[in-house]
Design an enzyme around this catalytic site. Structure first.
Site, PDB file in Angstrom:
ATOM      1  N   GLY B  75       0.844  -1.192   0.000  1.00 22.10           N
ATOM      2  CA  GLY B  75       0.000   0.000   0.000  1.00 22.10           C
ATOM      3  C   GLY B  75       0.880   1.244   0.000  1.00 22.10           C
ATOM      4  O   GLY B  75       1.694   1.430  -0.901  1.00 22.10           O
ATOM      5  N   ARG B 115       7.937  -3.050  -7.333  1.00 18.43           N
ATOM      6  CA  ARG B 115       6.478  -3.076  -7.418  1.00 18.43           C
ATOM      7  C   ARG B 115       6.064  -2.175  -8.579  1.00 18.43           C
ATOM      8  O   ARG B 115       5.936  -0.966  -8.400  1.00 18.43           O
ATOM      9  CB  ARG B 115       5.819  -2.567  -6.109  1.00 18.43           C
ATOM     10  CG  ARG B 115       6.300  -3.179  -4.796  1.00 18.43           C
ATOM     11  CD  ARG B 115       5.952  -4.652  -4.578  1.00 18.43           C
ATOM     12  NE  ARG B 115       4.645  -5.087  -4.976  1.00 18.43           N
ATOM     13  CZ  ARG B 115       3.575  -5.166  -4.171  1.00 18.43           C
ATOM     14  NH1 ARG B 115       3.649  -4.774  -2.923  1.00 18.43           N
ATOM     15  NH2 ARG B 115       2.432  -5.635  -4.629  1.00 18.43           N
ATOM     16  N   GLN B 214      -4.213  -9.638   3.742  1.00 14.48           N
ATOM     17  CA  GLN B 214      -4.192  -8.276   4.295  1.00 14.48           C
ATOM     18  C   GLN B 214      -5.538  -7.907   4.941  1.00 14.48           C
ATOM     19  O   GLN B 214      -5.584  -7.137   5.894  1.00 14.48           O
ATOM     20  CB  GLN B 214      -3.875  -7.248   3.195  1.00 14.48           C
ATOM     21  CG  GLN B 214      -2.451  -7.281   2.676  1.00 14.48           C
ATOM     22  CD  GLN B 214      -2.313  -8.147   1.439  1.00 14.48           C
ATOM     23  OE1 GLN B 214      -3.115  -9.055   1.213  1.00 14.48           O
ATOM     24  NE2 GLN B 214      -1.295  -7.896   0.638  1.00 14.48           N
ATOM     25  N   ASP B 255      -4.355   1.640  -5.984  1.00 13.93           N
ATOM     26  CA  ASP B 255      -2.906   1.792  -6.156  1.00 13.93           C
ATOM     27  C   ASP B 255      -2.599   2.776  -7.262  1.00 13.93           C
ATOM     28  O   ASP B 255      -1.523   3.384  -7.297  1.00 13.93           O
ATOM     29  CB  ASP B 255      -2.273   0.437  -6.442  1.00 13.93           C
ATOM     30  CG  ASP B 255      -2.124  -0.371  -5.164  1.00 13.93           C
ATOM     31  OD1 ASP B 255      -3.094  -1.044  -4.783  1.00 13.93           O
ATOM     32  OD2 ASP B 255      -1.053  -0.275  -4.537  1.00 13.93           O
ATOM     33  N   ASN B 265      -6.330  -1.677  -8.451  1.00 17.27           N
ATOM     34  CA  ASN B 265      -6.213  -1.967  -7.021  1.00 17.27           C
ATOM     35  C   ASN B 265      -6.010  -3.467  -6.853  1.00 17.27           C
ATOM     36  O   ASN B 265      -6.051  -4.229  -7.817  1.00 17.27           O
ATOM     37  CB  ASN B 265      -7.475  -1.474  -6.279  1.00 17.27           C
ATOM     38  CG  ASN B 265      -7.285  -1.400  -4.772  1.00 17.27           C
ATOM     39  OD1 ASN B 265      -6.223  -1.018  -4.279  1.00 17.27           O
ATOM     40  ND2 ASN B 265      -8.295  -1.794  -4.019  1.00 17.27           N
ATOM     41  N   LYS B 266      -5.775  -3.876  -5.629  1.00 14.89           N
ATOM     42  CA  LYS B 266      -5.533  -5.278  -5.284  1.00 14.89           C
ATOM     43  C   LYS B 266      -6.500  -6.209  -6.011  1.00 14.89           C
ATOM     44  O   LYS B 266      -7.690  -5.920  -6.112  1.00 14.89           O
ATOM     45  CB  LYS B 266      -5.708  -5.432  -3.762  1.00 14.89           C
ATOM     46  CG  LYS B 266      -5.606  -6.832  -3.217  1.00 14.89           C
ATOM     47  CD  LYS B 266      -4.250  -7.457  -3.401  1.00 14.89           C
ATOM     48  CE  LYS B 266      -3.152  -6.579  -2.862  1.00 14.89           C
ATOM     49  NZ  LYS B 266      -1.800  -7.186  -3.044  1.00 14.89           N
TER      50      LYS B 266
END
Lengths: 359, 359
Positions: B75, B115, B214, B255, B265-266
């Protein structure tokens, strides 16, 4: 389905004729699902597979009920374990008819209470109780009658699996990516094996299926054993893989389908069906017999399991004790998200199931 | 947003004025995310939380890169860890300007490669390199300049979190069930905390977020610590909980958001958005700064991580070694599934982001 193909080989059953038993992976061999042996019920331990090929031995009906509730087996396992559990009683006490029927009824009620959503176990248990009653009335050997009936039902079920799988195999195309959910057992796996045998190149995407990992532990290893390409994914990935255009069909088993076309299956089936619909991917669900008492959505009982199971992954805590959780074990996909129900008569519309006497 | 509220209290920043720092749970306290101390970068170890409040100490830039790649933090963690990693170089070798800039550039490239999807780390690293260059050009203390800049950026980020969270809190209603995905960090958590402080009764459904959990390890314990009701679910449950009418809003971090409104996003965010849309539930995604180089879907780089990570749950194998797997770490939700992007200027249409200079 070409019924000539099915009935055209003299005494061969559909399962024999199409090589069903040779195609089945280890965990779907009926004797590895559940069997009765020397007063005990031997249940294949799906919690240990694929790391071990081990079995749980049950000496009492209560032990069988506890094994089913504890997820030693699932899918088609509970009905086969539970009908064999009746033989613990019939093989042991053939002499007192009145007591035996009461004991069988009590065993039936205990077993049925373990998994409320899938009614196949209840239907088969009631069938066996009826056979026991008839055998007692005619002074026949109750244990022999039940044993013979289990064998007969089992053969019929694998013939039905074969007929449904052949119907689904025809809809699978060369080059298809197929999403499934949880462990679709003989119907889903045979349909892919039959399609592969027709020379079609297929890859299966298997979501791991939290919290018990049936996709990782049963589906992926079984397909691998059968020589089918498979990619394991987590349960949060199906829509993303669809967006990559790698999935052309979504195919699952069903624990229950209502007469008006609601598909009840392992949690996650519904949201994958919504994502499939959004990506113009058809969703096919395998029928598992017809239950006339399940007409519509309101007749469905969704099993809500102990939320503590959600907070574990293979025995390790995923969070702290004080966190609340939910564990609905199944979900309901309404017929507008179902492209076809795979029955022994072919792939039917979910809106036309009531007209079919057998599924 | 009422700009008078934000600016009306003299010298107080938005975060100070609205009590942001007092509301934050342990893992979101900036000093517990990542900090520089005596030549080392100390990173809060989110892999061990909530079971331990432990930290990973990095003595080199390579160790910081390895920690980020190894999911010690995620994150907003990577940008804060990586800008502090630069201080390992600036605090150690202030004397050779030419070498220092080359070393900083090399560190930047190594860190950025860990990342690829979330570009906030790259943007902040480039900002720090520019500050270092300027300091060298004016013979200023490079380490001091970077340290001061990190502090300034950090304060600005928490002010921005506060402004966005206030905007989202206004859209949360009393009695709402809120679905989130993965760990939405300060934006999502503060919006719920602000709404709760307004007297609204709220319950959050937190999917566990495989493979790193998470949701189970960060989101649920953090909300619990903040006094917010939370139910942990597995990633295959959101649509079923929606069908029970227990979810009224779907709110996540992002993200990355492209200028044309694609929310990255995830993994799992996309399929939950599709299910939300099918249930008439709005989806709100928190912006995280604007990246002008990310105009459209084709500009997005989805991180594909080692598939071996999918076959583990908290270190235990979920299947056998021979099984293939996929691990796309993020997914893309197109703007037609996004009801609003939460920016520092309020909740904006995903189709109107380009017109906003800051998000």
């Amino acid at each position: 389905m070409d019924s000539e193909t099915v009935t055209g080989s003299g005494s061969l059953s559909p399962a024999q004729q199409h090589g069903t038993y040779e195609l089945l992976p280890f965990v779907l061999d009926p004797k590895n699902i559940a069997r009765f042996d020397a007063g005990q019920v031997i249940i294949g331990d799906r919690r240990q597979y694929p790391f071990e090929q081990s079995f749980v031995t049950c000496r009492t009906v209560a032990e069988v009920a506890s094994a089913i509730e504890g997820m030693v087996t699932q899918g088609s396992g509970p009905w086969l374990a539970s009908v064999n559990a009746l033989r613990i009683l019939t093989s042991d006490s053939p002499d007192n008819p009145a007591t035996l029927m009461a004991d069988l009824q009590q065993a039936r009620d205990l077993l049925v209470s373990t998994r409320p959503t899938n009614t196949a176990m209840m239907q088969r248990l009631d069938q066996m109780l009826s056979i026991a009653k008839q055998a007692l009335a005619t002074n026949s050997d109750v244990d022999y009658a039940i044993a013979a009936s289990i064998d007969e039902v089992l053969l019929g079920i694998y013939d039905d699996y074969t007929l449904r799988a052949l119907a689904m195999a025809d809809l699978i195309d060369d080059g298809d990516g197929i999403l499934t959910n949880c462990f679709g057992e003989a119907g889903v796996l045979l349909s892919i094996a039959f399609a592969a045998r027709q020379g079609k190149d297929i890859i299966v995407y298997a979501p791991e299926t939290r919290p018990y990992f049936q996709g990782a532990k049963l589906t992926a290893p079984s397909l691998h054993e059968m020589g089918i390409k498979v990619n394991l994914i987590t349960d949060n990935m199906p829509a993303h893989i669809m967006s990559e255009r790698k999935i052309q069909k979504y195919v699952t088993a069903a624990d229950l389908i209502t007469l008006d076309g609601h598909v009840v299956n392992k949690i996650g089936t519904f949201q994958n069906a919504i994502s499939a619909h959004a990506h113009d991917i058809p969703f096919f669900a395998f029928a598992w017999g017809r239950d006339d008492s399940k007409k519509q959505r309101s007749d469905i009982v969704i099993e809500e399991r102990d939320a503590a199971e959600i907070k574990l992954a293979l025995g390790t805590a995923t969070t702290i004790d004080t966190i609340s959780a939910r564990y609905p074990a199944f979900d309901i996909t309404p017929p507008n998200y179902v492209s076809g129900v795979v029955t022994v008569h072919g792939v039917a519309s979910p809106y036309n199931l009531e007209s079919l006497s057998t599924w």
